[in-house]
Design an enzyme around this catalytic site. Structure first.
Site, mmCIF file in Angstrom:
data_model
loop_
_atom_site.group_PDB
_atom_site.id
_atom_site.type_symbol
_atom_site.label_atom_id
_atom_site.label_comp_id
_atom_site.label_asym_id
_atom_site.label_seq_id
_atom_site.Cartn_x
_atom_site.Cartn_y
_atom_site.Cartn_z
ATOM 1 N N ARG A 48 0.870 -1.247 -0.171
ATOM 2 C CA ARG A 48 -0.162 -0.161 0.156
ATOM 3 C C ARG A 48 0.891 1.367 -0.075
ATOM 4 N NH1 ARG A 48 -1.058 2.563 4.404
ATOM 5 N NH2 ARG A 48 -1.219 0.691 5.713
ATOM 6 N N TYR A 101 -18.589 15.590 -15.868
ATOM 7 C CA TYR A 101 -18.882 14.141 -15.794
ATOM 8 C C TYR A 101 -19.748 13.748 -14.575
ATOM 9 C CZ TYR A 101 -18.105 9.307 -14.270
ATOM 10 O OH TYR A 101 -18.079 7.938 -13.608
ATOM 11 N N ASP A 174 -9.130 17.650 -15.764
ATOM 12 C CA ASP A 174 -9.298 16.348 -16.195
ATOM 13 C C ASP A 174 -9.082 16.314 -17.896
ATOM 14 O OD1 ASP A 174 -10.588 13.759 -17.063
ATOM 15 O OD2 ASP A 174 -12.213 13.915 -15.598
ATOM 16 N N LYS A 199 -9.590 4.790 -19.074
ATOM 17 C CA LYS A 199 -10.072 4.842 -20.355
ATOM 18 C C LYS A 199 -9.042 5.003 -21.250
ATOM 19 C CE LYS A 199 -13.907 5.888 -18.259
ATOM 20 N NZ LYS A 199 -13.831 5.999 -16.817
#
Length: 382
Positions: A48, A101, A174, A199
């Site tokens: 992590r 979005y 973004d 994406k």
């Protein structure tokens, strides 16, 4: 390494020192042996907090965006959440585009709203209106999508960065739709870039991820702290898949852009289509700005179908190559109905999208096949 495609292939992808493997191995271990308490090999103790495969991806992302440091997350919204919690405190304000979005709006309004974070949605493509709102509301963050999702609005990043900085705000861009292959927001004045790496960066619809890339050290250490403390990091196999996708990002975006341009031009002349939203069209209101800050216009476009909601629903139901599905940016073409799918969370707000809007994620298939698929589906409406 100055060329984009060279960086995409090589940045963060160093041959393995032990074996010479050209592709670095995936480090799936959750923990790492220590040579005595606190004596860490190469700085790793627990995945992590740090993992070599994730570090390779982060090095690549920073190189592609021209940033100082990058952070890889389990999803795009996880990246957005950490950024917002790093920068904002109760009583702070966010200005975002009125075509954001749906998931971003849901996070800012539905989650952070409960923590007394205010927001204003405005047309950021209108710099005069944006300036008035930003200087009046004094936000901590101005949040930009360009091209935006799903109406493909274009924002002048340089112009808006000057306004945001005058107000003492961070400009966050973004860059998911454009990718660093087509647009470099940090070089245009942005402070932080956010991605859904699910994406185009991953590019094959087989991995979920997100990223933040920072321009300088101002916020890097604080983001790094919450990245570890909150723990929404990308796993090593996800990081590996994303790194693999990056290698072909430049050439994929060439094909996505070329196909989308031809489809936009064809649909613009189609009698069943009311409007086409694609920044590569000279008729698009943001075309000139897009041409200045993008090298190509990307693979995303939206249309409004004549005949209203029923016609739009019939259109998305009748394609064969374009698959009806959410998400975008994979090598395969997708079609979706934002009103009830990706943007259902903004229904009834100032961000609500038209009910005859259809969004296309144009893939890398043969253009003749894609055009035949769309025209056949549209012919079925009459």
């Amino acid at each position: 390494m100055s060329g984009f495609n060279t960086r995409a292939v090589h940045a963060g992808q160093h041959p393995d020192e032990l074996t010479g493997a050209v592709i670095p191995p995936i480090h799936l271990s959750s923990t790492f042996a220590q040579d005595g308490v606190g004596n860490l090999r190469a700085g790793y103790d627990y995945s992590r907090s740090g993992n070599p495969t994730r570090d390779n991806l982060q090095e690549s992302l920073a190189a592609l965006e021209g940033g100082h440091r990058a952070f890889s997350f389990a999803s795009g919204l996880a990246a957005e959440d950490v950024l917002l919690r790093t920068v904002l405190r109760p009583g702070d304000h966010v200005v975002l585009g009125n075509d954001a979005y749906g998931g971003t709006y849901r996070l800012i309004n539905g989650v952070f709203g409960d923590w007394n974070i205010g927001h204003t949605a405005v047309d950021l493509g209108d710099l005069t209106e944006a300036r008035n709102v930003i200087l009046q509301s004094k936000p901590k963050i101005v949040w930009v999508e360009t091209p935006s999702n799903p109406l493909l609005k274009i924002v002048d990043i340089t112009g808006l960065s000057e306004i945001a900085h005058e107000a003492g705000a961070l400009l966050v861009v973004d860059n998911t739709f454009a990718t660093p292959a087509l647009q470099q927001p940090l070089s245009l004045g942005a402070d932080i870039v956010v991605h859904s790496t699910t994406k185009y960066i991953g590019g094959h619809s087989d991995v979920v991820g997100g990223a933040l890339i920072v321009k300088d050290d101002t916020w890097a250490d604080r983001i790094a702290y919450l990245h570890n403390a909150a723990g929404a990091v990308s796993g090593p196999f996800d990081a590996y898949l994303t790194s693999r996708g990056i290698k072909t990002l430049g050439i994929r975006m060439d094909r996505h852009s070329a196909n989308a341009q031809l489809i936009a031009e064809a649909l613009l002349a189609h009698p069943a289509i009311e409007n086409v939203y694609y920044p590569g069209l000279p008729s698009h209101p943001g075309h000139e700005i897009a041409a200045q800050q993008m090298s190509q216009f990307g693979g995303m476009l939206s249309v409004r179908v004549k005949g209203g909601q029923k016609a739009a629903l019939d259109f998305v139901a009748n394609t064969k190559i374009f698959t009806l599905a959410e998400s975008l940016g994979g090598v395969e073409s997708l079609i979706e109905y934002p009103y009830s799918m990706t943007h259902a969370s903004v229904a009834g707000t100032e961000l609500e999208v038209p009910d005859n809007l259809v969004r296309l994620s144009v893939g890398i298939e043969e253009i003749a096949d894609l055009l035949d698929d769309l025209t056949s589906a549209l012919a079925s409406l009459s």
